[in-house]
Design a protein around this motif. Structure first.
Motif, mmCIF file in Angstrom:
data_model
loop_
_atom_site.group_PDB
_atom_site.id
_atom_site.type_symbol
_atom_site.label_atom_id
_atom_site.label_comp_id
_atom_site.label_asym_id
_atom_site.label_seq_id
_atom_site.Cartn_x
_atom_site.Cartn_y
_atom_site.Cartn_z
ATOM 1 N N TYR A 86 13.019 -29.212 29.528
ATOM 2 C CA TYR A 86 12.545 -27.882 28.959
ATOM 3 C C TYR A 86 13.621 -27.921 28.110
ATOM 4 C CZ TYR A 86 9.973 -25.082 32.121
ATOM 5 O OH TYR A 86 9.206 -24.372 33.003
ATOM 6 N N GLU A 87 14.710 -28.989 27.536
ATOM 7 C CA GLU A 87 15.408 -29.079 26.413
ATOM 8 C C GLU A 87 14.690 -30.214 26.197
ATOM 9 O OE1 GLU A 87 20.258 -30.071 26.357
ATOM 10 O OE2 GLU A 87 18.910 -31.412 27.608
ATOM 11 N N MET A 88 13.935 -30.739 25.724
ATOM 12 C CA MET A 88 13.275 -31.795 24.920
ATOM 13 C C MET A 88 12.557 -30.352 24.272
ATOM 14 S SD MET A 88 12.440 -34.984 27.273
ATOM 15 C CE MET A 88 11.628 -35.417 25.713
ATOM 16 N N GLU A 90 11.806 -27.220 23.934
ATOM 17 C CA GLU A 90 12.980 -26.646 22.985
ATOM 18 C C GLU A 90 13.533 -27.682 21.423
ATOM 19 O OE1 GLU A 90 15.365 -23.876 24.872
ATOM 20 O OE2 GLU A 90 13.268 -23.508 25.316
ATOM 21 N N LYS A 91 13.262 -28.315 21.832
ATOM 22 C CA LYS A 91 13.640 -29.133 20.123
ATOM 23 C C LYS A 91 12.611 -29.787 19.216
ATOM 24 C CE LYS A 91 17.668 -31.996 21.682
ATOM 25 N NZ LYS A 91 18.249 -32.312 22.717
ATOM 26 N N ILE A 92 11.309 -30.207 20.380
ATOM 27 C CA ILE A 92 10.038 -30.247 19.528
ATOM 28 C C ILE A 92 9.699 -28.976 19.353
ATOM 29 C CG2 ILE A 92 7.434 -30.806 20.045
ATOM 30 C CD1 ILE A 92 8.687 -32.678 22.866
ATOM 31 N N GLU A 94 11.764 -26.929 17.857
ATOM 32 C CA GLU A 94 11.866 -26.684 16.498
ATOM 33 C C GLU A 94 11.080 -27.511 15.365
ATOM 34 O OE1 GLU A 94 15.031 -24.761 15.053
ATOM 35 O OE2 GLU A 94 13.525 -23.747 16.739
ATOM 36 N N LYS A 95 11.328 -28.406 15.617
ATOM 37 C CA LYS A 95 10.787 -29.882 14.938
ATOM 38 C C LYS A 95 9.059 -29.147 14.771
ATOM 39 C CE LYS A 95 13.276 -33.136 15.470
ATOM 40 N NZ LYS A 95 14.174 -33.130 13.701
#
Lengths: 171, 147
Positions: A86-88, A90-92, A94-95
């Motif tokens: 999930y962390e990844m 969420e970062k994606i 954002e990008k």
């Protein structure tokens, strides 16, 4: 009266084009622009979970999000590829959302509301349209699917049939 | 930049609503509105065609177009008249609706096509008419599907 415009954002080329067009509309209509990114989250139905439990198969506490399969699915071999957390995701998200937001601001959209949600993309978007009283929903015709020759993705197709309002698909 | 908007008409209330939406968009963008109605192509039986010729009556296609203009296009023209759209053009074509709309839109380099989600004769169970669905698949410009 067009007061709320939403765009389904997923990082695909078509969705960026949808953002551009949605910005034009938001400016001309003086509407608020909602940028909606949905992190795919597999949610199993109650019936499915009951069946699993009846069979003595407990679901994991943390349901898996997106899993990228390196090859054909039905090989019978246990999955060995990467698991995306999930962390990844969420970062994606954002990008993807940040450039979209920048585009909106550059084009003079006065009110921009970025939303990163989780669930089944079509379901989440359809609910969002109702809840946020979206007047126009923009979506790229196809997303990041790897199916060659696909002209209209499954999410866009569902939005077309079920959205509680006007849907604009962008090739 | 939106300069030309096509709206597909079929005589249904859905299409009328679609035209209203299209007119609002056209007005905001200062774009030209093109009202397009396609009479689905039907093979005219040879006998009918020959008897029409014998009676020196206009060809069935032309007759149909005139009726269509009156019953389908004119009500829409009236409906969008007061909306401040800079330019309105209307056209009645014969053929396959999706193909004709797509070709017309390409010919005039339309920036957008607007259609109702459902059309005439759609049983209430149908969520998305076939013309509407196909327009979202085969065209090269954005398509607006009005509920």
């Amino acid at each position: 009266m067009v007061e709320n415009i939403a765009v389904a954002v997923d990082g695909s080329e078509a969705s960026y084009r949808a953002v551009e067009l949605a910005c034009e509309f938001a400016v001309k209509f003086g509407a608020k622009l909602h940028l909606v990114y949905v992190i795919k989250h597999l949610r199993l139905s109650e019936a499915f979970l009951e069946f699993a439990q009846a069979e003595g198969i407990g679901p994991r506490q943390e349901p898996l999000s997106l899993i990228r399969h390196p090859g054909p699915i039905h090989t019978g071999r246990p999955y060995q590829g990467p698991v995306v957390s999930y962390e990844m995701m969420e970062k994606i998200a954002e990008k993807v959302i940040v450039p979209a937001r920048r585009t909106a601001e550059k084009r003079g959209v006065k009110a921009v509301r970025p939303e990163v949600l989780r669930g089944d993309p079509a379901e989440v978007l359809l609910n969002y349209v109702k809840a946020a009283r979206i007047d126009l929903l923009f979506a790229g015709r196809r997303g990041l699917s790897q199916i060659a020759g696909l002209v209209l993705g499954s999410v866009s197709a569902k939005l077309l049939s079920h959205a509680d309002g006007t849907v604009i698909t962008v090739p | 930049m939106m300069t030309r908007i096509v709206v597909a008409l079929d005589g249904s209330d859905h299409a009328l609503r679609a035209a209203d939406v299209a007119a609002d968009i056209a007005q905001k963008f200062d774009a030209q509105l093109h009202l397009v109605h396609v009479i689905p192509e039907q093979k005219i039986p040879y006998v009918l065609r020959k008897s029409a010729e014998a009676e020196h009556v206009e060809s069935p296609e032309v007759l149909k177009r005139d009726i269509a203009r009156e019953t389908v296009v004119e009500p829409v023209e009236s409906s969008v008249a007061g909306k401040g759209v800079a330019g309105i053009e209307s056209v009645v074509l014969n053929g396959d609706p999706v193909e004709e709309i797509k070709n017309y839109a390409e010919r005039i380099e339309a920036d957008m096509i607007v259609a109702g989600r459902r059309g005439l004769g759609q049983i209430s169970g149908i969520l998305l008419g076939s013309v509407s669905a196909k327009l979202n698949q085969v065209t090269d410009c954005p398509v607006v599907t009005v509920k």
